[in-house]
Design an enzyme around this catalytic site. Structure first.
Site: not given
Length: 351
Positions: A8, A103-104
């Site tokens: 993350d 983003d993860e």
């Protein structure tokens, strides 16, 4: 036993802005919204978070908490480019990658021979490589199943990692609040608390048949997660097609004003979830869902190019007036259908 990593990125959009403009590094900044107090915050950097600014917060509230907050409109192409680079770094260690947003992502490194097969060292090396090549920090969780890896990635933020080994799982679950399990929202957690269920250990001692009777499929998932069971694979082919938020109500509602107030509360969360996947908020369709007190479910949606609260309220009011028939409403939901990637490329080329 599987080895799952959840990576993350730390306040990703804001981090990209600070990297590209060092003057922003030590001041409170947030992505999304405007000084006219419209919209919601997509993400905020850590200086802004010290003032209480959070994702999904209305911009007006963020400015009250931090009047000197610098608001940035966001640069989707820059975030997308960084995300693709990060994805390429993941692929150096495993082909089993499941992106959840820009983003993860989940990584299954069970069969990886890098770092002598140590998931902990692989996560460490991935994070260091991301920093070396992009000057961005990432946090990671390492565990034998997906949901625990996701929880773990939040336990040593920013720029850290946390490991839950198979031997650690029983002790870790004992005191884990149910609200920490992905998919257990505030309303569900509050309802469970009225039943005396606050932690995974509480659910472990509870009768499964009663959980199934009260919650159906959700009861089964809750029971499994409380035992540390999560058989979901890291899915390389995952392509998110829709995003939604909903609220099951403690009591039925009968007035339109009550329904509208719930939509006002749900909308910022829908906007936040969509912004994680589509910062430009472009969509194919959006719609509403109502469940009545006779358990009948109705949905209504239509083509709409960009997320719009006003349009969702109009659609909900039409659905309320035409389909309710005097019945009480026990669930309100909002959802969007995402553009097919090929169609989106064609639309963008045509602009």
């Amino acid at each position: 036993m599987r080895k799952i990593i959840h990576v993350d990125m730390d306040c990703f959009y804001a981090a990209v802005e600070m990297r590209d403009n060092p003057a922003l590094r030590d001041i409170p900044i947030a992505i999304g919204g405007s000084r006219e107090r419209r919209g919601v915050i997509s993400t905020a950097n850590y200086p802004a978070r010290k003032f209480g600014v959070r994702s999904a917060m209305p911009t007006g509230m963020a400015l009250k908490l931090c009047p000197h907050l610098t608001l940035l409109p966001g640069r989707f192409e820059a975030y997308k480019e960084a995300s693709q680079h990060i994805r390429e770094i993941f692929s150096r260690y495993t082909s089993r990658i499941e992106p959840l947003s820009l983003d993860e992502a989940y990584l299954d490194v069970t069969d990886s021979t890098y770092c002598h097969g140590s998931a902990t060292l692989i996560a460490q090396e991935i994070r260091q490589t991301i920093f070396n090549e992009l000057q961005l920090t990432a946090s990671a969780g390492i565990a034998p199943v997906k949901f625990l890896a996701k929880i773990a990635s939040d336990l040593n933020k920013p720029n850290g990692q946390y490991v839950i080994t198979p031997a650690d799982v029983p002790e870790f679950l004992k005191t884990l609040p149910l609200g920490k399990i992905p998919g257990v929202g505030k309303v569900s957690a509050a309802r469970l608390e009225t039943m005396g269920l606050r932690t995974c250990e509480d659910v472990q001692k509870y009768d499964l048949a009663m959980l199934l009777k009260r919650f159906g499929k959700f009861g089964r998932v809750l029971w499994e997660r409380s035992q540390g069971i999560d058989e979901r694979d890291v899915n390389n082919e995952r392509l998110r097609k829709s995003i939604g938020v909903e609220r099951t109500l403690a009591e039925d509602i009968h007035e339109w004003a009550e329904c509208e107030a719930i939509i006002e509360r749900l909308y910022p969360e829908l906007e936040r979830r969509l912004a994680k996947v589509k910062p430009d908020l472009l969509i194919a369709r959006q719609g509403v869902k109502l469940k009545f007190n006779d358990f009948q479910l109705t949905t209504q949606e239509h083509v709409w190019p960009r997320l719009s609260k006003d349009d969702l309220i109009t659609t909900a009011r039409k659905t309320w007036n035409e389909r309710r028939g005097g019945r009480g409403v026990r669930l309100v939901g909002l959802h969007v259908t995402l553009l097919d990637p090929q169609l989106e490329r064609q639309l963008l080329l045509g602009l």
